[in-house]
Design an enzyme around this catalytic site. Structure first.
Site: not given
Length: 358
Positions: A194, A207
């Site tokens: 990401s 995350y």
């Protein structure tokens, strides 16, 4: 020492820096920099053209996390390109798995896989060896992941470990299991991390740390696999949360349940600082974010396909995902190497403000 002196020194440093830049950027210097940049761009283009593109119609690729989002769309896209796809799903009886089975093609195989389970990965490996015994396994796309939102203090240890077991160790499990097959074909490993593996923002501790770990793991794997001819690429999507379904109606409902768990386990001291209304406000703020994301997954699918087929794939693919003027995450990632932390962090907090209000 007074703050006036500190601010004066700060202004002085900025002024001297601007003067140095002004005197350094003479016409000959600018011409050299522009020429160098142009030559490097042409070099990269010509290098990739010379490397060519490999066909997919005789290749077998395994993708994790095909229930929804990138994995689901990629499985169908690669199948249309003639690839033999092994799409793994967490819920074999779910709608995503059913949709893939409805393709009704010998080139589309749907297998169950829980990347957080050693036993499940071992069972999947056994099936894949049988399925690819003739063609070999050309590619593995580590896409499975769990999106998560939460403050550092509110996120429970169970939640930290759950996200890490999927996002970090799920990638590690599948990579370790399938690398021997990729070595045989000198194939491709594509890890989807990401943009949040390159820049940190509030409410994303659980995350972000997994995505930073995915970056490091991928880079080390690439260096170790170089001598075996296995190429490793990293895909770093930007703002695609709305298109993937991470923050659609179902995604927000899941986040709401995770917030309930946080609140139930929060200590009295933490509850004195935060409030249930604060968590509700975060939930309500997700809808506008979803509205600004890129409407389709096509840019990410194209990046993954390039990583699988290019004779000279990129090490990393930063894929902007905003339908507005810019993807804030990607812009910040590109600015970060050039700005001191004390300047960069206030800039980041301007775009992603964080304030606890009861």
């Amino acid at each position: 020492m007074s703050w006036e002196l500190v601010y004066g020194l700060q202004a002085g440093m900025v002024g001297v820096g601007l003067l140095a830049l002004y005197f350094a950027l003479s016409v000959p210097t600018l011409l050299c920099l522009v020429t160098l940049d142009t030559l490097y761009y042409v070099y990269l283009r010509k290098r990739r053209e010379a490397a060519g593109t490999l066909p997919l119609d005789d290749k077998t690729v395994l993708i994790t996390g095909c229930d929804t989002g990138f994995g689901h769309a990629l499985a169908k896209d690669l199948h249309q390109r003639g690839c033999n796809v092994i799409a793994t799903v967490f819920r074999p009886d779910g709608e995503g798995a059913k949709s893939l089975r409805d393709v009704s093609s010998e080139r589309m195989t749907v297998l169950p896989l829980d990347v957080s389970s050693d036993e499940s990965v071992a069972q999947c490996l056994s099936h894949v060896k049988e399925l690819s015994k003739n063609s070999g396994l050309w590619g593995v796309v580590n896409n499975a992941g769990h999106n998560f939102v939460g403050d550092v203090e509110l996120t429970t240890m169970r939640q930290y470990l759950m996200v890490a077991n999927i996002n970090i160790y799920g990638m590690v499990r599948t990579t370790r299991a399938f690398l021997p097959l990729l070595r045989q074909t000198k194939g491709r490993l594509v890890n989807v991390t990401s943009i949040k593996g390159l820049v940190s923002t509030p409410l994303n501790a659980a995350y972000n740390i997994t995505k930073y770990a995915g970056e490091t793991f991928s880079e080390i794997t690439r260096m170790e696999m170089r001598q075996f001819g296995v190429k490793v690429s990293i895909i770093e999507p930007g703002n695609f949360g709305g298109a993937t379904g991470c923050i659609n109606k179902e995604g927000v409902a899941r986040i709401s349940r995770e917030f309930d768990e946080m609140w139930d386990e929060a200590s009295d001291e933490v509850k004195e600082v935060f409030s249930k209304q604060y968590l509700d406000n975060i939930l309500h703020s997700l809808e506008p974010v979803a509205m600004t994301t890129y409407p389709t997954l096509t840019p990410v699918l194209e990046a993954i396909t390039d990583a699988l087929t290019s004779g000279d794939p990129e090490y990393r693919y930063i894929v902007a995902g905003s339908n507005t003027l810019m993807d804030k995450y990607c812009v910040l990632v590109r600015l970060k190497p050039y700005l001191p932390d004390r300047i960069f962090e206030p800039l980041l907090l301007y775009f992603f403000p964080y304030k606890v209000e009861k």
